[in-house]
Design a protein around this motif. Structure first.
Motif, mmCIF file in Angstrom:
data_model
loop_
_atom_site.group_PDB
_atom_site.id
_atom_site.type_symbol
_atom_site.label_atom_id
_atom_site.label_comp_id
_atom_site.label_asym_id
_atom_site.label_seq_id
_atom_site.Cartn_x
_atom_site.Cartn_y
_atom_site.Cartn_z
ATOM 1 N N TYR A 1 6.699 22.623 -6.918
ATOM 2 C CA TYR A 1 7.048 22.422 -5.320
ATOM 3 C C TYR A 1 6.566 21.080 -4.996
ATOM 4 O O TYR A 1 6.470 20.836 -3.696
ATOM 5 C CB TYR A 1 6.298 23.319 -4.596
ATOM 6 N N PHE A 2 6.189 20.231 -5.909
ATOM 7 C CA PHE A 2 5.867 18.841 -5.488
ATOM 8 C C PHE A 2 7.057 17.839 -5.237
ATOM 9 O O PHE A 2 8.064 18.469 -5.462
ATOM 10 C CB PHE A 2 4.968 17.898 -6.801
ATOM 11 N N PRO A 3 6.970 16.903 -4.340
ATOM 12 C CA PRO A 3 8.216 16.179 -3.913
ATOM 13 C C PRO A 3 9.228 15.899 -5.165
ATOM 14 O O PRO A 3 10.691 16.063 -4.851
ATOM 15 C CB PRO A 3 7.843 14.884 -3.146
ATOM 16 N N THR A 4 9.050 15.169 -6.194
ATOM 17 C CA THR A 4 9.703 14.760 -6.972
ATOM 18 C C THR A 4 10.497 16.065 -7.628
ATOM 19 O O THR A 4 11.863 16.128 -7.887
ATOM 20 C CB THR A 4 9.153 13.967 -8.183
ATOM 21 N N GLN A 5 9.762 17.014 -8.111
ATOM 22 C CA GLN A 5 10.203 18.246 -8.789
ATOM 23 C C GLN A 5 11.009 19.043 -7.572
ATOM 24 O O GLN A 5 12.131 19.600 -8.263
ATOM 25 C CB GLN A 5 9.079 19.135 -9.175
ATOM 26 N N ALA A 6 10.989 19.132 -6.569
ATOM 27 C CA ALA A 6 11.656 19.813 -5.754
ATOM 28 C C ALA A 6 12.819 19.227 -5.320
ATOM 29 O O ALA A 6 13.878 19.762 -5.316
ATOM 30 C CB ALA A 6 10.757 19.982 -4.443
ATOM 31 N N GLY B 1 0.938 -1.305 -0.133
ATOM 32 C CA GLY B 1 0.026 -0.227 -0.120
ATOM 33 C C GLY B 1 0.814 1.232 -0.022
ATOM 34 O O GLY B 1 0.754 2.109 -0.655
ATOM 35 N N ALA B 2 1.886 1.289 0.790
ATOM 36 C CA ALA B 2 2.811 2.295 0.957
ATOM 37 C C ALA B 2 3.680 2.684 -0.629
ATOM 38 O O ALA B 2 3.750 3.652 -0.931
ATOM 39 C CB ALA B 2 3.726 2.263 1.978
ATOM 40 N N ILE B 3 3.932 1.519 -1.011
ATOM 41 C CA ILE B 3 4.665 1.589 -2.219
ATOM 42 C C ILE B 3 3.652 2.088 -3.466
ATOM 43 O O ILE B 3 4.030 3.168 -4.219
ATOM 44 C CB ILE B 3 5.165 0.362 -2.781
ATOM 45 N N GLY B 4 2.571 1.713 -3.282
ATOM 46 C CA GLY B 4 1.595 2.164 -4.383
ATOM 47 C C GLY B 4 1.375 3.642 -4.093
ATOM 48 O O GLY B 4 0.950 4.226 -5.248
ATOM 49 N N ALA B 5 1.169 4.040 -2.822
ATOM 50 C CA ALA B 5 0.845 5.288 -2.665
ATOM 51 C C ALA B 5 1.621 6.292 -3.095
ATOM 52 O O ALA B 5 1.737 7.259 -3.674
ATOM 53 C CB ALA B 5 0.368 5.351 -1.072
ATOM 54 N N PHE B 6 2.933 5.844 -2.721
ATOM 55 C CA PHE B 6 4.136 6.836 -3.217
ATOM 56 C C PHE B 6 4.467 6.723 -4.580
ATOM 57 O O PHE B 6 4.494 8.073 -5.460
ATOM 58 C CB PHE B 6 5.508 6.060 -2.729
ATOM 59 N N ILE B 7 4.139 5.635 -5.392
ATOM 60 C CA ILE B 7 4.263 5.665 -6.788
ATOM 61 C C ILE B 7 3.047 6.652 -7.517
ATOM 62 O O ILE B 7 3.340 7.464 -8.248
ATOM 63 C CB ILE B 7 4.238 4.390 -7.532
ATOM 64 N N GLY C 1 1.152 8.838 -5.852
ATOM 65 C CA GLY C 1 0.783 10.356 -5.505
ATOM 66 C C GLY C 1 2.136 11.175 -5.725
ATOM 67 O O GLY C 1 2.156 12.450 -5.630
ATOM 68 N N VAL C 2 3.463 10.462 -5.636
ATOM 69 C CA VAL C 2 4.716 11.326 -5.710
ATOM 70 C C VAL C 2 5.074 11.192 -7.017
ATOM 71 O O VAL C 2 5.694 12.262 -7.592
ATOM 72 C CB VAL C 2 5.706 10.691 -4.730
#
Length: 259
Positions: free
Chosen positions: A211-216, A181-187, A189-190
């Motif tokens: 300012y989203f995580p990957t772009q930041a 679930g956490a891996i899926g949420a990261f992929i 959402g992030v």
């Protein structure tokens, strides 16, 4: 007055417990070694195969040499999730929370141990990779030195970005209590969500995505300004807020939910 118990729970003891727990797991060594190999291997390949005047001549030197960080991030994300959600999967979280009834020190100790491990490994790897790649690039248009403006900051920023992304994943693991679930949420959402939002033809959305995580995180690892990204300072603040919010939500859930 009875003597103080030698088995009192202290922050230092909780921290030491989480440190021993992290080092004793085979998954820790596998994920960290793979992250190091990705950064170092890809960096040396990029340096060894680069020729001046090619299509990558306008790419930032630090970005070019630390290109493997995108792959390393995947392993650090998995490690962060395993440190929290992995304990729920195996049931060992019950022992940890029984030993530390206050609960929150366990989460903070996990975050601190992960941050120290990830940043140290990635910063050291970044320095070695940059130096190794520059041994091939010294006579090309990508030649640079750690003393050049912005280079050392970018190498450190890259390590910090990887660490914060891993901490965000650690928070997701504690919040969702499920490795898949956490891996899926990261992929979702992030990684995927910003790409979907980027298709919308609105300037406000385009500015927000910076300012989203990957772009930041990407903005922190570049020695020169990257068009369409935030400046390093605001990018660091944004990524820290994303990570802090996720860990804060995980802390609230840990404090008020049953195991």
């Amino acid at each position: 007055m009875p003597p103080a118990s030698p088995y009192r729970i202290t922050p230092a003891r909780v921290l030491r417990s989480e440190w021993h727990k992290l080092l004793s797991l085979r998954s820790t060594w596998i994920t960290v070694v793979l992250a190091v190999v990705m950064v170092l291997g890809v960096g040396l390949v990029m340096g060894g195969t680069y020729t001046s005047g090619g299509g990558d001549s306008d790419v930032d030197t630090v970005v070019l040499t630390l290109y493997g960080s995108m792959l390393a991030q995947l392993f650090l994300v998995v490690l962060g999730i395993l440190m929290t959600a992995g304990e729920y999967a195996t049931g060992t979280i019950r022992s940890s929370l029984t030993a530390v009834p206050a609960r929150l020190p366990v989460l903070w100790a996990k975050a601190a141990v992960f941050a120290a491990t990830a940043f140290t490994a990635m910063f050291a790897t970044g320095l070695v990779t940059f130096a190794g790649a520059q041994a091939f690039l010294h006579d090309t248009d990508q030649a640079a030195s750690l003393t050049d403006p912005g280079v050392l900051r970018a190498v450190a920023g890259n390590a910090l970005a990887l660490t914060l992304m891993g901490l965000l994943a650690l928070g997701l693991g504690a919040l969702l209590r499920s490795v898949p679930g956490a891996i899926g949420a990261f992929i979702a959402g992030v990684v995927i969500l910003p790409e979907i939002l980027g298709m919308l033809p609105y300037d406000l959305v385009e500015r927000a995505i910076q300012y989203f995580p990957t772009q930041a995180a990407g903005a922190l690892g570049s020695a020169t300004p990257v068009p369409g990204t935030a400046a390093p300072g605001p990018a660091l603040l944004a990524l820290s807020l994303w990570t802090g919010t996720t860990l804060g939500a995980a802390a609230v859930a840990l404090k008020h939910r049953d195991v």
